[in-house]
Design a protein around this motif. Sequence first.
Motif, short mmCIF file in Angstrom:
data_model
loop_
_atom_site.label_atom_id
_atom_site.label_comp_id
_atom_site.label_asym_id
_atom_site.label_seq_id
_atom_site.Cartn_x
_atom_site.Cartn_y
_atom_site.Cartn_z
N PHE A 2 30.77 45.31 35.18
CA PHE A 2 29.75 45.93 36.03
C PHE A 2 30.01 47.42 36.17
CE2 PHE A 2 27.80 47.12 40.07
CZ PHE A 2 26.55 46.53 39.94
N ALA A 3 31.28 47.80 36.32
CA ALA A 3 31.62 49.22 36.46
C ALA A 3 31.25 50.01 35.20
CB ALA A 3 33.11 49.37 36.75
N ALA A 4 31.46 49.42 34.03
CA ALA A 4 31.13 50.10 32.78
C ALA A 4 29.62 50.31 32.67
CB ALA A 4 31.64 49.29 31.60
N ILE A 5 28.84 49.26 33.01
CA ILE A 5 27.38 49.38 32.96
C ILE A 5 26.89 50.42 33.97
CG2 ILE A 5 25.22 48.15 33.40
CD1 ILE A 5 26.52 45.66 32.27
N ALA A 6 27.49 50.42 35.16
CA ALA A 6 27.10 51.38 36.19
C ALA A 6 27.39 52.81 35.74
CB ALA A 6 27.83 51.07 37.49
N ALA A 7 28.55 53.02 35.11
CA ALA A 7 28.90 54.36 34.65
C ALA A 7 27.93 54.86 33.59
CB ALA A 7 30.34 54.36 34.11
N VAL A 8 27.59 53.98 32.64
CA VAL A 8 26.65 54.37 31.58
C VAL A 8 25.27 54.66 32.17
CG1 VAL A 8 25.45 53.57 29.51
CG2 VAL A 8 27.90 53.13 29.78
N ALA A 9 24.81 53.78 33.07
CA ALA A 9 23.49 53.97 33.69
C ALA A 9 23.45 55.27 34.49
CB ALA A 9 23.17 52.78 34.59
N LEU A 10 24.51 55.56 35.21
CA LEU A 10 24.56 56.79 36.00
C LEU A 10 24.52 58.02 35.09
CD1 LEU A 10 24.89 58.18 38.74
CD2 LEU A 10 27.37 57.99 38.45
N ALA A 11 25.27 57.97 34.00
CA ALA A 11 25.28 59.09 33.06
C ALA A 11 23.90 59.32 32.47
CB ALA A 11 26.30 58.84 31.96
N LEU A 49 21.57 46.33 40.81
CA LEU A 49 21.49 45.14 41.67
C LEU A 49 20.92 43.94 40.91
CD1 LEU A 49 20.22 46.71 45.02
CD2 LEU A 49 22.52 45.85 44.52
N LEU A 50 20.15 44.22 39.83
CA LEU A 50 19.53 43.14 39.06
C LEU A 50 20.39 42.68 37.88
CD1 LEU A 50 15.84 44.45 38.94
CD2 LEU A 50 16.78 42.64 40.39
N VAL A 51 21.53 43.36 37.63
CA VAL A 51 22.39 42.98 36.51
C VAL A 51 22.86 41.52 36.61
CG1 VAL A 51 24.67 43.38 35.46
CG2 VAL A 51 23.13 45.29 35.87
N PRO A 52 23.24 41.01 37.80
CA PRO A 52 23.65 39.59 37.87
C PRO A 52 22.55 38.63 37.41
CG PRO A 52 24.37 40.77 39.83
CD PRO A 52 23.48 41.71 39.08
#
Length: 272
Positions: A2-11, A49-52
């Motif tokens: 989840f942290a990896a996806i969040a970092a990419v999405a934020l970038a 929030l929709l990733v799960p």
Amino acid sequence: MFAAIAAVALAIGVVNALSGAQDAAWRGDSYDIGRRLFWELSSIIVILLLVPILTLAVRRMRQAQGLAIRIGIAAVAVLGFSALHITGMVGLRKFLLGLAGGGYDFHFSLAVALYEFRKDAVTALLLGATLWLIESRRELRKAAHAAASLPAAAHEQPSSDLIWLRDGTNRVRVAPRDILWVASAGNYIEYILANGTQHLIRGTLAATESELARFAIVRVHRTRLANLDRVSGVDFKPSGDFELTFDNGQTLGGSRRYRPAVASLGGRTAPV
């Protein structure tokens, strides 16, 4: 994950905001980077929030049998993702701007909904593909760990009367006594059990023959092995070929080339 996806999405969100602000400045409009960051980040928060939900959909797809079912799950997941993303994004913006004393109007229309859906569909598919690869890697690690632990388990608890049929990450444990015969099927080996169950495992008949020889499962035909311990009768043909009858009534043909393999059955099974 989840942290990896969040970092990419934020970038991606930051880059999109900076690019949008720069494009606006080139057109003579206000740079207004803060407003554009707000639009991007409010969207990213809802996506995360929709990733799960996407993770659950991917796991259901991996468990489903048949392409049509997988496509159906994917279609429902994409539609649901888009609907929840649009609703959540608009609601979050209205809430936050309302707290700041402002307001937000989404200007909902069919054209706007289709525009947002197009972006959401691409986002959902990219995230889904990423999650699929992550799940595949996770299953491979689990399979490797299980394979590494098998020798120790076998040493602690002998199971010479059981064998594992392995095909990729799939494993089935059977008792050699339950095997009637094994047949070659192209790049696969088909195990026929006494209870009618069949297992199709990738492999070669030569390798299987070496593995099962200690259980009196021997070659009786170029493409077949038979469990001699389950044979209750043998009928030798004038041509030299023969037919084996198993203790459950099923029969299997053998070729004269492998007749010596069953020549000793007279001492093994009384009805021969």
